[in-house]
Scaffold this active site. Structure first.
Site, PDB file in Angstrom:
ATOM      1  N   CYS A 191       0.846  -1.191   0.000  1.00 34.83           N
ATOM      2  CA  CYS A 191       0.000   0.000   0.000  1.00 34.83           C
ATOM      3  C   CYS A 191       0.886   1.246   0.000  1.00 34.83           C
ATOM      4  O   CYS A 191       1.969   1.255   0.599  1.00 34.83           O
ATOM      5  CB  CYS A 191      -0.872   0.013   1.248  1.00 34.83           C
ATOM      6  SG  CYS A 191      -2.045  -1.345   1.316  1.00 34.83           S
ATOM      7  N   CYS A 194       2.503   2.696   3.230  1.00 37.18           N
ATOM      8  CA  CYS A 194       3.454   1.827   3.938  1.00 37.18           C
ATOM      9  C   CYS A 194       4.620   1.390   3.047  1.00 37.18           C
ATOM     10  O   CYS A 194       5.299   0.405   3.359  1.00 37.18           O
ATOM     11  CB  CYS A 194       2.741   0.589   4.468  1.00 37.18           C
ATOM     12  SG  CYS A 194       1.440   0.979   5.627  1.00 37.18           S
ATOM     13  N   CYS A 217       2.810  -8.795   5.837  1.00 36.72           N
ATOM     14  CA  CYS A 217       1.490  -8.196   6.048  1.00 36.72           C
ATOM     15  C   CYS A 217       0.568  -9.119   6.841  1.00 36.72           C
ATOM     16  O   CYS A 217      -0.526  -8.721   7.225  1.00 36.72           O
ATOM     17  CB  CYS A 217       0.849  -7.854   4.707  1.00 36.72           C
ATOM     18  SG  CYS A 217       0.755  -9.245   3.592  1.00 36.72           S
TER      19      CYS A 217
HETATM   20  S1  SF4 Z   1      -0.987  -1.345   7.274  1.00 36.16           S
HETATM   21 FE1  SF4 Z   1      -1.237  -2.972   5.731  1.00 36.16          FE
HETATM   22  S2  SF4 Z   1      -3.318  -2.760   4.890  1.00 36.16           S
HETATM   23 FE2  SF4 Z   1      -2.846  -0.898   6.059  1.00 36.16          FE
HETATM   24  S3  SF4 Z   1      -2.115   0.547   4.541  1.00 36.16           S
HETATM   25 FE3  SF4 Z   1      -0.307  -0.480   5.350  1.00 36.16          FE
HETATM   26  S4  SF4 Z   1       0.084  -2.300   4.076  1.00 36.16           S
HETATM   27 FE4  SF4 Z   1      -1.994  -1.524   3.621  1.00 36.16          FE
END
Ligand code: SF4
Length: 233
Positions: A191, A194, A217
């Protein structure tokens, strides 16, 4: 002796063909449009394997990732299903606070990735992934075909023994679209909030969840708390 790439391609094709023959749409390939995803999508298209293809759309992909998704679906003529979390981003912010990824990334991954995956796999027989052994220490012993205890499905990793060079070579040879961020300092893409750029020669996963002791993840390994006890690195 190391396998030549042609042997690895044949092995990946066989794994996918067997999955399609044995499970049909009960075999689910999950992709977030990494380099490996582009390879596997091409193989599925070539084989015309009746495998279900899904992406766990967190709503937080890079614009380039969404564009790659469209490009691959069109070029390879594949149906790629979007699976979205139960909570919209707005509902998540209302329930758990704004930008949960900054405070509790494990909880955010659980809501936006793991729970949707769990739902999909509860209806499936087999789970196909693009993980490779060299990506992280956690993946170093991953088998080509195994059993995933957590989701109780056969887990198939067709590219498990491929190097990144082999993945890139396959994409170039077959002129397959892939996310352009991979050529612009992002060796591992998740994402947008992140995923940071990585310095040349740096650990490919070091751009993920910077500031937290988090490398996965939670889709492939469950080991981190999701109860608010997360602490920065
Ligand atoms: S914590 Fe996980 S689901 Fe949330 S934005 Fe970051 S990578 Fe994506």
């Amino acid at each position: 002796m190391a396998f030549a790439i042609t042997d690895k391609v044949m092995s990946a094709e066989k794994a996918l063909k067997d999955a399609g023959d044995q499970f049909g749409a009960g075999a689910v390939f999950t992709t977030s449009f990494g380099l490996e995803g582009s390879v596997i999508l091409h193989l599925i298209a070539q084989l015309r394997a009746p495998i279900r293809i899904v992406t766990l759309d967190t709503g937080l992909f890079f614009a380039q990732t969404y564009a790659t998704w469209t490009q691959l679906a069109n070029t390879l003529q594949l149906k790629i299903e979007s699976i979205v979390p139960e909570l919209s981003l707005e509902a998540q912010a209302q329930t758990h606070g704004p930008e949960l990824w900054r405070t509790q990334p494990n909880k955010c991954c659980d809501i936006r990735k793991v729970q949707p995956l769990s739902k999909i796999l509860s209806e499936a027989d087999a789970w196909i992934t693009g993980i490779r052994r060299e990506q992280t220490p956690e993946r170093a012993d991953a088998p080509l075909v195994g059993h995933d205890e957590r989701f109780n499905v056969v887990k198939i990793n067709p590219l498990v023994d491929w190097s990144e060079e082999e993945v890139r070579g396959y994409l170039t040879t077959h002129n397959i679209p892939y996310n352009p961020l991979f050529d612009n300092g992002y060796p591992s893409i998740g994402c947008a909030p992140c995923t940071q750029k990585v310095v040349i020669g740096g650990d490919p996963r070091s751009g993920r969840w910077q500031g937290f002791e988090k490398r996965e993840c939670g889709l492939h390994w469950e080991k981190e708390p999701t109860d608010g006890t997360e602490s920065p690195a």
